[in-house]
Write an enzyme that holds these catalytic residues in place. Structure first.
Site, short mmCIF file in Angstrom:
data_model
loop_
_atom_site.label_atom_id
_atom_site.label_comp_id
_atom_site.label_asym_id
_atom_site.label_seq_id
_atom_site.Cartn_x
_atom_site.Cartn_y
_atom_site.Cartn_z
N PHE A 228 -81.48 96.61 -41.73
CA PHE A 228 -80.75 96.34 -40.48
C PHE A 228 -80.43 97.61 -39.70
CE2 PHE A 228 -79.19 93.19 -43.75
CZ PHE A 228 -80.14 92.24 -43.43
N GLN A 587 -86.31 85.20 -40.21
CA GLN A 587 -85.71 86.34 -39.50
C GLN A 587 -84.68 85.86 -38.47
OE1 GLN A 587 -86.18 89.99 -39.41
NE2 GLN A 587 -86.32 89.11 -41.42
N GLU A 654 -84.38 90.77 -34.22
CA GLU A 654 -83.03 91.09 -33.73
C GLU A 654 -82.53 90.11 -32.68
OE1 GLU A 654 -82.41 95.81 -33.89
OE2 GLU A 654 -84.35 95.16 -33.17
MO1 MOS Z 1 -83.11 98.72 -36.05
S1 MOS Z 1 -81.12 98.42 -35.88
O1 MOS Z 1 -83.82 99.04 -34.60
O2 MOS Z 1 -83.47 99.46 -37.43
#
Ligand code: MOS
Length: 693
Positions: A228, A587, A654
């Protein structure tokens, strides 16, 4: 075609049977174990450190302090500069380490080390009126700190509808399931088994810190148990494991951080205070948008996150201002954590949009659709593919948004909320920070191909998705492809960052496969090999390549206790083509769970007096668990982005995180009439608000 098939995770069996080695578990001969000792003050100086009792303990091989640790290069990355002086710059900083024949002896001996400090006053509190707020040169992604167009003052003053509110978010901790760990062997050359998001970028940092040639450092990371963002940069434990190996004659040294240590040694998502001002006309068109972000950084190293940058192109408005101000505190440097900046920024702006919709008396989906921009206002470029409106409409349909009356079921107040969001694609990281990514294809005989790249699968399923991309690029069945990654002996590849891994490494594999066929045809000899690279995206001169999504939440709030449940969560994602629906879904719902966790649970309890985060374990720092997650679903439009790459894929993972906190806050507001602008949304805040009304 392999792309688009929900192939099971190729390393799934190895992982669940415990045969997939993680950094700490690689079998090495005769290892020693390092235990780190942390400062108990936030600022000052170590004046004395008594290691006699520790050194006298049978089984202790060495004690590292700032007196005994080898010197690092003067330009070592900030987070690697461990034990180079007695200066304390944050609570929990490494001030010593014990190396012993067992982890138990090392830990026991660590308790025998006596440290004396000269403590100085510290400041760990972020506040909007901090006297030391400053304007950074840039935010950490390389964008200007401030940007403005039009006259926001005049537009706000004359707007028939206005919102002016301040939103705050807590520092948060990445908390991957695999604690940070290193196994290092520095005899002649240096070999490091590391929990790393990028073996090549890690090698470069290590080489720089140690002043040791990169081509004599081998870094191996076949499996990484979640990251992360926390395993993307340099961390002190890794360099100390290498130094400890050197100090003990080249014996293998293993170090694993404890969960508690991770709260001070593996960085965190910075806390924010954000003021959002919106002005709109009676039709709901934004006449002004102002997003001012204040956030913390470390005194010893600057990292100012890009909290307000998405407000530069998310909605259309003629008058716009975004700013970032930072304050240097006596804390560890913040660092990217899944959807860095976007996660905090969207909580503020998408809450404010909901407040504006309420003020106007307009459906919040309609408000967003009315402010859909025709081009990227930040750059003036058109989008490669922006289907946010379709995400909102499809989501509304699937979620049952129409006629969303709030209702009461027994003691539970029930409401719904929505948020929209964008995630930029940071192609700039390739051109500016991390460089091109490479891959190789080799025919190993019998129609089988070995595809290799120095990528890292941090648990995302990249290994599986990349194999699928390789099979299609070579026009062979998936079963004819073997894929190697997680080793710096393989072709150089950038770290997993910005959800761009599969996209960037996939492009390198496509290039390598194309080159292979050009050189060797369709009936290659065994040993035939070719390389290819992803060096950037020429289309970024002409189009903006961002991802978009809409999140819908249902919240149930207990009328007496303020307990909050989220019975339903739906995300609709515009992320281009999806390579593997199974791992992509995993994910996205994982990201949404993280967003739910941010909305309801995750909060750093900072003891101002001690200067430390005191809820530094999973008893005190709550993260969402199975019981918190009810009906959670992620769907996507599946519209390939022709400008993103040959595969038409855009960053995915993300996206899951970004819109959730605002969607939940908006649903809680719909259910209760109470607006919580300070994350996390906990029962006490709701109950207090109830009595305050
Ligand atoms: Mo990520 S938070 O772009 O490793």
């Amino acid at each position: 075609m392999s792309i688009g098939i929900p192939v099971e995770r190729m390393d799934g069996r190895a992982k669940v049977t415990g045969t997939a080695p993680y950094a700490y578990e690689h079998q090495v001969a005769d290892p020693l174990y390092l235990h780190l000792i942390q400062s108990t003050i936030a600022r000052g100086q170590v004046t004395a450190i008594d290691v006699a009792a520790a050194e006298a303990l049978p089984g202790v091989a060495a004690v590292l302090t700032h007196h005994t640790a080898p010197r690092l290069a003067p330009d070592a990355p900030a987070e690697f500069r461990a034990l180079q002086s007695g200066e304390i710059v944050h609570h929990g900083q490494v001030i010593a380490g014990v190396v012993a024949e067992s982890p138990h002896i090392a830990r026991h001996a660590a308790g025998l080390v006596r440290v004396t400090y000269d403590a100085r006053p510290h400041d760990v509190r972020l506040r909007a009126d901090h006297p030391d707020l400053y304007t950074p040169d840039m935010v950490a992604i390389g964008a200007p700190a401030d940007s403005a167009t039009g006259d926001t003052h005049a537009a706000l003053a004359s707007a028939p509808f206005r919102i002016d509110q301040t939103y705050t978010t807590s520092a948060m901790f990445h908390s991957p399931i695999e604690p940070h760990a290193t196994t290092a062997i520095w005899a002649d050359d240096l070999t490091v088994y590391e929990a790393s998001q990028g073996v090549h970028d890690f090698t470069a940092l290590l080489a720089q810190a140690l002043g040791f040639p990169a081509d004599r450092i081998r870094v191996i990371a076949p499996h990484v148990g979640g990251a992360f963002g926390s395993k993307g940069l340099a961390r002190p434990h890794a360099v100390l494991a290498a130094l400890a190996s050197r100090m003990t004659g080249g014996r293998a040294v293993k170090v694993a951080l404890t969960r508690r240590q991770m709260f001070a040694l593996t960085n965190h998502r910075p806390a924010t205070v954000q003021r959002v001002q919106l002005g709109a006309d009676a039709d709901g068109r934004l006449t002004a948008l102002v997003h001012d972000a204040i956030l913390s950084t470390a005194r010893y190293e600057e990292y100012v996150e890009w909290v307000a940058t998405s407000s530069r192109n998310m909605y259309a408005t003629p008058n716009r201002r975004t700013t970032h101000r930072a304050v240097r505190l006596d804390v560890q440097m913040p660092a990217p954590m899944r959807a860095p900046g976007e996660a905090q920024g969207h909580f503020a702006t998408e809450s404010a949009m909901d407040e504006l919709a309420t003020a106007i008396g307009m459906d919040p989906i309609e408000l967003r659709i009315r402010n859909e921009p025709s081009a990227d206002a930040d750059t003036g470029l058109p989008w490669s593919s922006r289907n946010l409106v379709e995400c909102l409409r499809l989501g509304a349909q699937r979620f049952g948004w129409a006629g969303r009356g709030r209702r009461r079921e027994g003691d539970w107040l029930i409401g719904t909320g929505v948020a929209a969001a964008t995630l930029p694609t940071w192609f700039k990281l390739i051109s500016v920070a991390y460089g091109p990514s490479h891959a190789a294809v080799e025919h190993v005989g019998n129609g089988r191909y070995l595809v290799s790249t120095g990528a890292s699968d941090a648990g995302t399923g990249a290994r599986t998705a990349l194999s699928q991309i390789a099979a299609d690029a070579l026009s062979v069945p998936l079963s004819d492809v073997d894929l190697e990654l997680g080793d710096n002996a393989l072709p150089r590849a950038m770290l997993a960052a910005g959800s761009m891994g599969t996209m960037v490494w996939g492009s390198a594999i496509v290039a390598a496969a194309g080159e292979f066929r050009r050189l060797h045809g369709t009936d290659p000899r065994p040993g035939a090999r070719a390389e290819g690279a992803m060096t950037g995206n020429p289309h970024t001169e002409r189009v903006t390549i961002d991802s978009f999504h809409a999140v819908f939440a249902e919240a149930a709030v207990h009328a007496e206790t303020g307990e909050i449940r989220v019975p339903r969560l739906l995300g609709v994602f515009d992320i281009g083509r999806v390579v593997n629906p199974r791992t992509a879904r995993s994910q996205l719902i994982g990201g949404m769970t993280m967003g739910l966790s941010m909305a309801l649970h995750e909060s750093a309890a900072v003891d101002q007096h001690v200067g430390a985060v005191v809820n530094n374990d999973f008893a005190g720092y709550h993260i969402a668990t199975h019981a918190d997650v009810a009906d959670i679903d992620a769907v996507w439009l599946d519209k390939p982005d022709p400008y993103a790459n040959e595969m038409g894929i855009r960053p995915a993972g993300e996206n899951g995180v970004i819109g959730v906190a605002a969607a939940v806050a908006n649903a809680v507001n719909h259910a209760t009439g109470v607006r919580i602008r300070d994350l996390p949304i906990t029962p006490d805040k709701l109950v207090v608000s109830r009595f305050a009304r």
